[in-house]
Motif scaffolding. Sequence first.
Motif, short mmCIF file in Angstrom:
data_model
loop_
_atom_site.label_atom_id
_atom_site.label_comp_id
_atom_site.label_asym_id
_atom_site.label_seq_id
_atom_site.Cartn_x
_atom_site.Cartn_y
_atom_site.Cartn_z
N ILE A 84 0.82 -1.21 0.00
CA ILE A 84 0.00 0.00 0.00
C ILE A 84 0.86 1.27 0.00
CG2 ILE A 84 -1.83 1.26 1.18
CD1 ILE A 84 -2.63 -1.45 -0.11
N PHE A 113 -6.99 2.82 -1.77
CA PHE A 113 -5.96 2.56 -0.76
C PHE A 113 -4.70 3.38 -1.09
CE2 PHE A 113 -7.49 -2.17 -0.62
CZ PHE A 113 -8.72 -1.77 -0.12
N SER A 117 -3.08 6.35 1.15
CA SER A 117 -1.68 6.26 1.58
C SER A 117 -0.92 7.51 1.15
CB SER A 117 -1.04 5.01 0.97
OG SER A 117 0.34 4.96 1.25
N HIS A 137 -9.37 0.42 6.42
CA HIS A 137 -9.00 -0.67 7.33
C HIS A 137 -9.87 -1.88 7.02
CE1 HIS A 137 -12.75 0.43 9.30
NE2 HIS A 137 -12.58 -0.51 10.22
N SER A 203 -3.19 -5.62 1.28
CA SER A 203 -3.91 -4.75 2.23
C SER A 203 -4.06 -5.37 3.62
CB SER A 203 -5.29 -4.41 1.66
OG SER A 203 -6.03 -5.59 1.39
N MET A 206 -3.69 -3.28 7.00
CA MET A 206 -3.79 -1.85 6.71
C MET A 206 -4.78 -1.17 7.66
SD MET A 206 -5.14 -0.03 3.17
CE MET A 206 -6.84 -0.59 3.43
N LEU A 208 -5.33 3.01 8.09
CA LEU A 208 -4.88 4.36 7.85
C LEU A 208 -5.72 5.41 8.58
CD1 LEU A 208 -4.37 3.99 3.99
CD2 LEU A 208 -2.59 3.93 5.74
#
Length: 274
Positions: A84, A113, A117, A137, A203, A206, A208
């Motif tokens: 990512i 994604f 990022s 997420h 992912s 992940m 964020l």
Amino acid sequence: MTTYAPSAAETAVRTSDGALLAVTVLAPLGAPSGSTVVLAHGWAAARRVWGTVADRLIRSGHRVVLYDQRGHGASSAGREPFGIARLGADLGAVVDHVDAPDAVVVGHSGGGFAALSYVSSGARALRGLVLLGTAAHDQDTPDSEVRMMGSALFSRALRRPALGRLLLGQTMGKGADRRAMEVNRQMFAATAPSVRADAFRSSRGMDLREALGSVRVPAVVLAGAGDRVIAPALGRAVAEALPKARFEEVPGAGHMLPLEAPWAVVRAVRDLAG
């Protein structure tokens, strides 16, 4: 009124780890009257997913930049693993290459994604962010699905039009146009099995959401009301994490909003571009 006679330029961006990203830059005849719009597609897709969206944006006077994610379409893989943060850096390389500091970035699914990022890493300010069928997420793809994405059996099935459309049925809303379903199948089938597996694996873990709290870019988050790939609630969570975002569900649509609801994507861009 903008005259519709777009110019097209094919170019490529070399990333810091050696990937070569295929990029198309489209502009209306004469000076563009709108912002530059950079379009980032999702896993197992390609630039062609944006065909109708790009056409309508050009007609509205926007300069449009499309690129294939690494390993997809005409883009090569680099030395670094598919991840990512790496994809966010790829997006940044494209934005820098086309010299668009005030771009509106549109990211669908895995392209979302990458966009999240990019903006959460302290990237320079954008004019706006449109996020489609995406999440910040809860994207821990099971091993069984990753293995399927990389399997030769699944690849053979995807190459059979009727069977492939059936296997990918959950990616579209119940009333999806058959032509859109076929475009989706063709892109999925054309993506290398190893790339599909790496993308869907990337992912895992992940999250964020905390980082997004410092992002001041105005954003619109769209989710198909019938999305069975990334639940609309996850899109709503993205909008809640971003300080300047609004969330909207698109009735009747599934996960593939660029194909199913291009009008909704274009409207969101116009809202942000002014």
